[in-house]
Write a protein that holds these residues in place. Structure first.
Motif, short mmCIF file in Angstrom:
data_model
loop_
_atom_site.label_atom_id
_atom_site.label_comp_id
_atom_site.label_asym_id
_atom_site.label_seq_id
_atom_site.Cartn_x
_atom_site.Cartn_y
_atom_site.Cartn_z
N TRP A 1 78.54 -57.99 102.41
CA TRP A 1 78.44 -58.31 103.84
C TRP A 1 79.85 -58.21 104.41
O TRP A 1 80.75 -58.96 104.02
N GLN B 1 82.21 -58.01 108.03
CA GLN B 1 82.27 -58.27 109.48
C GLN B 1 83.59 -57.71 109.99
O GLN B 1 84.67 -58.14 109.54
N THR C 1 74.91 -55.81 104.56
CA THR C 1 74.95 -56.13 105.99
C THR C 1 76.33 -55.78 106.54
O THR C 1 77.35 -56.07 105.91
N GLU D 1 78.52 -56.09 110.29
CA GLU D 1 78.64 -56.50 111.69
C GLU D 1 79.87 -55.82 112.30
O GLU D 1 80.98 -55.96 111.78
N CYS E 1 74.53 -55.29 112.79
CA CYS E 1 74.66 -55.82 114.15
C CYS E 1 75.85 -55.12 114.77
O CYS E 1 76.97 -55.22 114.27
N ILE F 1 70.73 -54.76 116.99
CA ILE F 1 70.65 -55.48 115.73
C ILE F 1 69.31 -55.15 115.07
O ILE F 1 68.27 -55.08 115.74
N TRP G 1 74.27 -63.40 119.96
CA TRP G 1 74.57 -63.33 118.53
C TRP G 1 74.32 -64.68 117.86
O TRP G 1 73.77 -64.74 116.76
N HIS G 2 74.70 -65.77 118.52
CA HIS G 2 74.43 -67.10 117.99
C HIS G 2 72.93 -67.33 117.77
O HIS G 2 72.53 -67.95 116.77
N ARG H 1 71.50 -64.03 115.04
CA ARG H 1 72.01 -63.86 113.68
C ARG H 1 71.24 -64.69 112.64
O ARG H 1 70.90 -64.16 111.57
N LEU I 1 69.54 -61.79 110.64
CA LEU I 1 70.47 -61.48 109.55
C LEU I 1 70.48 -62.55 108.46
O LEU I 1 71.01 -62.31 107.37
N ARG J 1 71.95 -65.68 108.44
CA ARG J 1 73.09 -66.60 108.32
C ARG J 1 73.37 -67.24 109.67
O ARG J 1 73.26 -66.57 110.71
N ALA K 1 75.54 -68.45 112.82
CA ALA K 1 76.65 -67.76 113.47
C ALA K 1 77.93 -68.59 113.40
O ALA K 1 77.96 -69.74 113.85
#
Length: 279
Positions: free
Chosen positions: A82, A84, A113, A115, A144, A209, A259-260, A263, A267, A269, A271
Motif C-alpha cells: 500500500w 500513498q 493499493t 493513493e 484512489c 476511487i 476521502w474521510h 476510504r 479501501l 482503512r 482516513a
C-alpha cells in the motif's frame, strides 16, 4: 539570428524522471526502487499509519514548470503493498512560449493499493500544459486518485486568458478501460464562463476511487457542506466525484472530507491525513 530567436533557442528547460516501486515484505510496505534523473525527488518514506502504508512526498525542487520542461513519474505497487503519494505544495505551470508536459504512469498489482493525492495544480495564464495519466490495475487492485486544477490566479486578478491545458486520463483493469477522458481548455474559451462548462469557476477537481458505494454512503457524501458545486456518480467498479469551486482550498477541503468518508469502506482503512497537508 535575431535576439528573440536566440532567446527561444537557448531557453533552459528541465527534463526529470522519477521511478518508484513498493513491495510488502517483513510485515511492512517497503520502497524497493527509488530512481531519479533530474530535479524530481521523494522525501524519506513515512509510516504515519503503521507499517502497512508507506507514504512518500514527491518534490520538484525548481518549484514550477515552464516551457520545454518534461516530467515523468512511474510508480509500481506490488502484491499486498500500500503506497500513498502526495506533494508538499501546489504545482505551478508558468506562462511559456512552448508546451511543457507531465506523464504519470501508475501500476497496481493484485491485492495492492495506491493513493495518488497531490495538492493543487495551478495553470498560469499563457501556460501550455500537457498532462497524461495512465493507471493500470491488475486483478482486485485498488486506487484512489484525485486532481485539483486552478486556471489562472484569481486572487491576483489573473484570468486564464491565453495558453491551454490539455489532460488525458486512462484507468484500465486487466487491460479493459474503466475510465477514459480527454480535456482541452483554451485560454479565454467560451466554456470557461458557460453554464455547460465551468460556469465562471476557475477551479475544478476530480476524485476517482475503485469500489461500489452503497446509497447511504453516497448520501452522506452529498450532504457535506462546502462552498463548491459538486456531486458523485457510481460507475461499475469505480466511483467518480467532481466539483467546481472559486478557490482551490475549497475544492481540496471537499475532496479530503470525501476521502474521510470513502476510504474506510472502499479501501478498508480509516482516513489518516498526511501531516504535510497541514503545513
Amino acid at each position: 539570428m535575431n535576439s528573440s530567436a536566440t532567446t527561444a533557442l537557448f531557453t533552459p528547460s528541465w527534463h526529470a524522471e522519477l521511478e518508484l516501486a513498493y513491495a510488502h515484505a517483513g510485515g511492512a510496505t517497503r520502497p524497493i526502487l527509488r530512481r531519479h534523473q533530474g530535479p524530481l525527488r521523494v522525501q524519506k518514506h513515512l509510516y504515519a499509519e503503521g507499517p502497512d502504508v508507506c507514504q512518500h512526498i514527491i518534490v520538484h525542487p525548481p518549484g514550477g514548470i515552464a516551457g520545454g520542461d518534461r516530467l515523468a513519474i512511474h510508480a509500481r505497487v506490488d502484491t499486498g503493498a500500500w503506497a500513498q503519494l502526495t506533494s508538499p505544495g501546489a504545482a505551478k505551470w508558468y506562462r511559456a512560449n512552448g508546451p511543457a508536459s507531465q506523464r504519470l504512469e501508475l501500476q497496481v498489482a493484485p491485492g495492492a493499493t495506491l493513493e495518488w493525492l497531490p495538492q493543487e495544480t495551478i495553470v498560469f495564464s499563457a501556460a501550455q500544459a500537457e498532462l497524461t495519466t495512465c493507471i493500470e490495475l491488475q486483478g482486485d487492485a485498488r486506487v484512489c486518485y484525485w486532481d485539483i486544477i486552478a486556471l489562472g490566479r484569481p486572487a491576483s486578478g489573473e484570468r486564464f486568458a491565453q495558453g491551454y491545458l490539455q489532460a488525458h486520463l486512462d484507468i484500465r483493469r486487466d487491460g479493459r478501460p474503466l475510465w477514459h477522458e480527454r480535456q482541452r481548455i483554451e485560454g479565454d474559451d467560451g466554456l470557461l464562463e458557460s453554464p455547460v462548462g465551468l460556469d465562471g469557476h476557475p477551479v475544478f477537481a476530480t476524485l476517482l476511487i475503485t469500489g461500489q458505494a452503497e446509497d447511504d454512503l453516497l448520501e452522506r457524501c452529498r450532504a457535506l457542506q462546502h462552498p463548491v458545486r459538486g456531486d458523485l456518480t457510481q460507475l461499475p467498479g469505480l466511483l467518480l466525484a467532481r466539483c467546481l469551486a472559486s478557490e482551490a482550498l475549497h475544492a481540496r477541503a471537499w475532496l479530503i472530507d470525501l476521502w474521510h468518508l470513502l476510504r474506510p469502506t472502499l479501501l478498508g482503512r480509516p482516513a489518516v491525513p498526511p501531516r504535510i497537508w497541514n503545513t
